[in-house]
Scaffold this motif. Structure first.
Motif, PDB file in Angstrom:
ATOM      1  N   TYR A  75       0.856  -1.181   0.000  1.00 40.56           N
ATOM      2  CA  TYR A  75       0.000   0.000   0.000  1.00 40.56           C
ATOM      3  C   TYR A  75       0.894   1.234   0.000  1.00 40.56           C
ATOM      4  N   ILE A  76       0.663   2.157  -0.936  1.00 39.41           N
ATOM      5  CA  ILE A  76       1.468   3.372  -1.075  1.00 39.41           C
ATOM      6  C   ILE A  76       0.554   4.590  -0.992  1.00 39.41           C
ATOM      7  N   TYR A  77       0.942   5.563  -0.178  1.00 38.46           N
ATOM      8  CA  TYR A  77       0.168   6.796  -0.052  1.00 38.46           C
ATOM      9  C   TYR A  77       1.094   7.985  -0.276  1.00 38.46           C
ATOM     10  N   ASN A  78       0.750   8.840  -1.240  1.00 35.19           N
ATOM     11  CA  ASN A  78       1.473  10.077  -1.521  1.00 35.19           C
ATOM     12  C   ASN A  78       0.616  11.266  -1.103  1.00 35.19           C
ATOM     13  N   THR A  79       1.206  12.200  -0.370  1.00 36.35           N
ATOM     14  CA  THR A  79       0.430  13.356   0.075  1.00 36.35           C
ATOM     15  C   THR A  79       0.156  14.324  -1.063  1.00 36.35           C
ATOM     16  N   GLU A  80       1.038  14.397  -2.067  1.00 36.25           N
ATOM     17  CA  GLU A  80       0.870  15.312  -3.193  1.00 36.25           C
ATOM     18  C   GLU A  80       0.772  14.526  -4.491  1.00 36.25           C
ATOM     19  N   VAL A  81      -0.363  14.660  -5.168  1.00 31.38           N
ATOM     20  CA  VAL A  81      -0.570  13.971  -6.443  1.00 31.38           C
ATOM     21  C   VAL A  81      -1.176  14.948  -7.442  1.00 31.38           C
ATOM     22  N   ALA A  82      -1.170  14.559  -8.701  1.00 31.05           N
ATOM     23  CA  ALA A  82      -1.739  15.405  -9.760  1.00 31.05           C
ATOM     24  C   ALA A  82      -3.263  15.438  -9.645  1.00 31.05           C
ATOM     25  N   SER A  83      -3.853  16.436 -10.236  1.00 25.59           N
ATOM     26  CA  SER A  83      -5.309  16.573 -10.220  1.00 25.59           C
ATOM     27  C   SER A  83      -5.961  15.351 -10.862  1.00 25.59           C
TER      28      SER A  83
END
Length: 256
Positions: free
Chosen positions: A231-239
């Motif tokens: 499981y991977i979570y990124n705080t900043e992603v593209a719209s």
């Protein structure tokens, strides 16, 4: 952070890792004439959930080189899935990853580590990501059947967004980050092993948290069935992109 400060911090990190590696290499050379190679290769099915869900194939390989005071591991993995039939705008999953780990034992319970990771993703927010981290770790538990380790340290990350990113096309970032992890494993029986871990790479532009778990069932001397999930979570992603990604695989592993 100013570029000069970044370069100074990165130089200090690399110098510290180099000095540590040299010292433990000198000690290891006196205690052993050489190490042992081992590894495994896997092929199986993958279920992925990024902006949609899909199922296809995955593959990977791991090579280990173990000495008395030093352990090294090179891991390669591919994640591929077909385009979702239900969403014409979705391109599925197409990524690969290369990770190199090195660990030097300082005492029975402490160690220094280095980790280099490169990841290429054809469709996610970040097309390229390269990380170099290092620091100190501690073994909280080490028995014949179980092991638990934690570690933390500074690092450097380079990332580049996709050319089709609506917000920041082709934008690249290089920054100093902080890394922390916890890993554990348990030998349930002679044929069954389970384990997992959590890793966090914290930075100003993005923080990535990765959690993984696996179950390995030995079928024969060199053949095993492995179920694992990440499981991977990124705080900043593209719209329009999801913050989280899930990759679950079922594979046959051949040890060599």
């Amino acid at each position: 952070m100013p570029l000069s400060a970044r370069n100074t911090a990165l130089t200090a990190l690399i110098s510290a890792l180099s000095c540590s590696a040299y010292a433990t290499q000198e000690q290891g050379a006196q205690e052993t004439q050489g190490g042992q190679f081992s590894g495994d290769a896997k092929l199986g099915f993958i279920y992925s959930k990024t902006d949609s869900t899909s199922m296809s194939i995955n593959s990977g390989a791991t090579i280990n080189y173990d000495e008395e005071m030093r352990k090294q591991k090179l891991s390669l993995a591919t994640y591929y899935s077909h385009k979702s039939d239900s969403d014409a705008d979705d391109d599925g999953t197409n990524k690969y990853r290369v990770i190199y780990d090195i660990k030097h034992t300082l005492s029975q319970s402490s160690f220094v580590f280095g980790n280099a990771k490169y990841e290429h993703d054809q469709y996610a927010t970040y097309r390229h990501q390269a990380l170099l981290v290092g620091g100190f770790g501690y073994t909280l538990l080490d028995t014949e059947t179980s092991k638990l380790e934690v570690g933390a340290g500074p690092g450097f990350r380079y990332s580049k967004r996709q050319s089709f990113d609506e917000d920041h096309p082709n934008r690249s970032e290089d920054e100093i980050i902080a890394n922390g992890f916890i890993n554990g494993s348990l030998k349930v029986s002679d044929a069954l092993d389970i384990g997992g871990g959590v890793r966090m790479d914290y930075g100003d532009s993005n923080t990535t948290t990765t959690a993984n778990a696996y179950l390995k069932n030995k079928l024969a001397e060199k053949l095993a069935l492995v179920l694992d999930t990440e499981y991977i979570y990124n705080t900043e992603v593209a719209s329009g992109r999801d913050h989280d990604e899930i990759y679950s695989t079922i594979s046959l592993n051949y040890a060599f």
